[in-house]
Design an enzyme around this catalytic site. Sequence first.
Site, mmCIF file in Angstrom:
data_model
loop_
_atom_site.group_PDB
_atom_site.id
_atom_site.type_symbol
_atom_site.label_atom_id
_atom_site.label_comp_id
_atom_site.label_asym_id
_atom_site.label_seq_id
_atom_site.Cartn_x
_atom_site.Cartn_y
_atom_site.Cartn_z
ATOM 1 N N ASP A 139 49.909 44.942 39.711
ATOM 2 C CA ASP A 139 50.951 44.763 40.707
ATOM 3 C C ASP A 139 52.225 45.497 40.280
ATOM 4 O O ASP A 139 52.750 45.272 39.182
ATOM 5 C CB ASP A 139 51.233 43.271 40.879
ATOM 6 C CG ASP A 139 52.389 43.007 41.823
ATOM 7 O OD1 ASP A 139 52.358 43.543 42.944
ATOM 8 O OD2 ASP A 139 53.318 42.282 41.431
ATOM 9 N N GLY A 140 52.718 46.352 41.146
ATOM 10 C CA GLY A 140 53.895 47.129 40.811
ATOM 11 C C GLY A 140 55.158 46.306 40.687
ATOM 12 O O GLY A 140 56.054 46.642 39.904
ATOM 13 N N SER A 153 52.941 60.975 45.680
ATOM 14 C CA SER A 153 54.134 60.944 44.823
ATOM 15 C C SER A 153 53.820 61.182 43.340
ATOM 16 O O SER A 153 54.608 61.856 42.656
ATOM 17 C CB SER A 153 54.895 59.631 45.015
ATOM 18 O OG SER A 153 54.058 58.505 44.886
ATOM 19 N N ASP A 173 57.257 51.842 46.895
ATOM 20 C CA ASP A 173 56.663 52.354 48.138
ATOM 21 C C ASP A 173 55.463 51.498 48.536
ATOM 22 O O ASP A 173 54.324 51.965 48.541
ATOM 23 C CB ASP A 173 56.256 53.816 47.911
ATOM 24 C CG ASP A 173 55.557 54.432 49.101
ATOM 25 O OD1 ASP A 173 55.796 53.977 50.230
ATOM 26 O OD2 ASP A 173 54.764 55.367 48.891
ATOM 27 N N GLU A 233 49.011 50.754 40.512
ATOM 28 C CA GLU A 233 48.271 50.642 41.770
ATOM 29 C C GLU A 233 47.348 49.432 41.692
ATOM 30 O O GLU A 233 46.455 49.381 40.845
ATOM 31 C CB GLU A 233 47.465 51.915 42.044
ATOM 32 C CG GLU A 233 46.653 51.861 43.321
ATOM 33 C CD GLU A 233 47.487 51.449 44.531
ATOM 34 O OE1 GLU A 233 47.129 50.432 45.178
ATOM 35 O OE2 GLU A 233 48.491 52.123 44.830
ATOM 36 N N HIS A 238 58.906 62.389 50.245
ATOM 37 C CA HIS A 238 58.670 63.329 49.163
ATOM 38 C C HIS A 238 59.769 64.382 49.044
ATOM 39 O O HIS A 238 60.022 64.885 47.937
ATOM 40 C CB HIS A 238 57.295 63.961 49.316
ATOM 41 C CG HIS A 238 56.189 62.991 49.075
ATOM 42 N ND1 HIS A 238 54.962 63.064 49.711
ATOM 43 C CD2 HIS A 238 56.126 61.883 48.275
ATOM 44 C CE1 HIS A 238 54.196 62.063 49.306
ATOM 45 N NE2 HIS A 238 54.886 61.341 48.443
#
Length: 285
Positions: A147-148, A104, A168, A122, A18
Site C-alpha cells: 500500500d502506497g 510515471s 496517484d 503498487e 506526466h
Amino acid sequence: MNYRHGFHAGNFADVLKHVAWLELLRLMTAKDKALLVLDTHAGSGGYDLGGEQAARTGEWQDGIGRLLEAPAAPAVVRRYVEAVRTYDRKFGRHAGKLRHYPGSPRITRPLLRAGDRCVLCEAHAAEAALLKREFSGDKAIELRAADGYAALKALLPPPERRGLVLIDPPFEKTDEFERVARALAQALKRFATGVYALWYPLKDAASVAALRSAVAALAPRALDIELALARPLPPDGLQASGMIIVNPPWTFDEALQPAVSWLAQALGHDPSAQGTLRWLAGAPS
C-alpha cells in the site's frame, strides 16, 4: 475508473500528469544533492498501446496521440513528448506509429542520478508483477508490492532530506479523496519540506473542492493545475483532471502556466476547453 491503468495510458489526464511530473523531476534533480523519489501507486511501469486494454478504449489517441506532431509546443511539452518517443524506441520502430507509453516510473528512471533513491509501490498484484518485470535487474529501483499510503509513513522523512512524492491513486474507492487528504496531512507532519504531486479526477466537484480546501489548510505553499476538455463538464466520462503540487520548486509555475493553456487548446473538445493554474496557498506576492 478502472484500476488497470492500461485502459487509460497516454490519455489527456496522463499527459497533464506526466508533463508536470517530468518538470518536477527536472527541477529537483538540477540541485547536486541526493533525492528520494516515491511513487505511491506506480502501476505496471510501461504500457503497450497496441495491447488489448489500450486498444479497447483508444484513449491515448486523443491524448499523447495528438501531440506527436503538434507544432510550436511549449518547452515542457516538447520534453515530455521526447521522453515518450525515447521510451517507445526501446522496443524498436513501428512504421512511424507510437506503440509503447511510459508510466510515471519510466518517466522517472532516466532522470535518476547516482545517489538518488527511487521507491515504487503498487498494491494490485497483477500490476505489481508487471512492474517487477519492467524493472527486472535494475538496482536503482526499489519495488514494494504494498500500500502506497503506508509507504508514506514508513519512508518519510527520508535520510536524503529531499523528497519528491507522486500520489496517484485510482480513485475507485468512494472515500479516496478523504484518504488522500489524510495521507497528505500525515506526510506533511513527518516531512514538511517534501515536494508532493497529487493527481485527481474532476468528476465530483464537491469532493475536489473539499480536497483543495484541505490542502490549503495543510500546506504553506500549494499549486493547483486543472485541465478541462470542455466547459461545462459533460455528465458522463472523465473530461477533466488536475494536479495539486505542494511545495513546488522555483520556476515550476512559470513553466506550467503556458503549457496548461496550450494543452487545453491542443487536446480540448471545443473552444470552451480550459487549462488553469491557481495557488491554493502561499501565492507569490
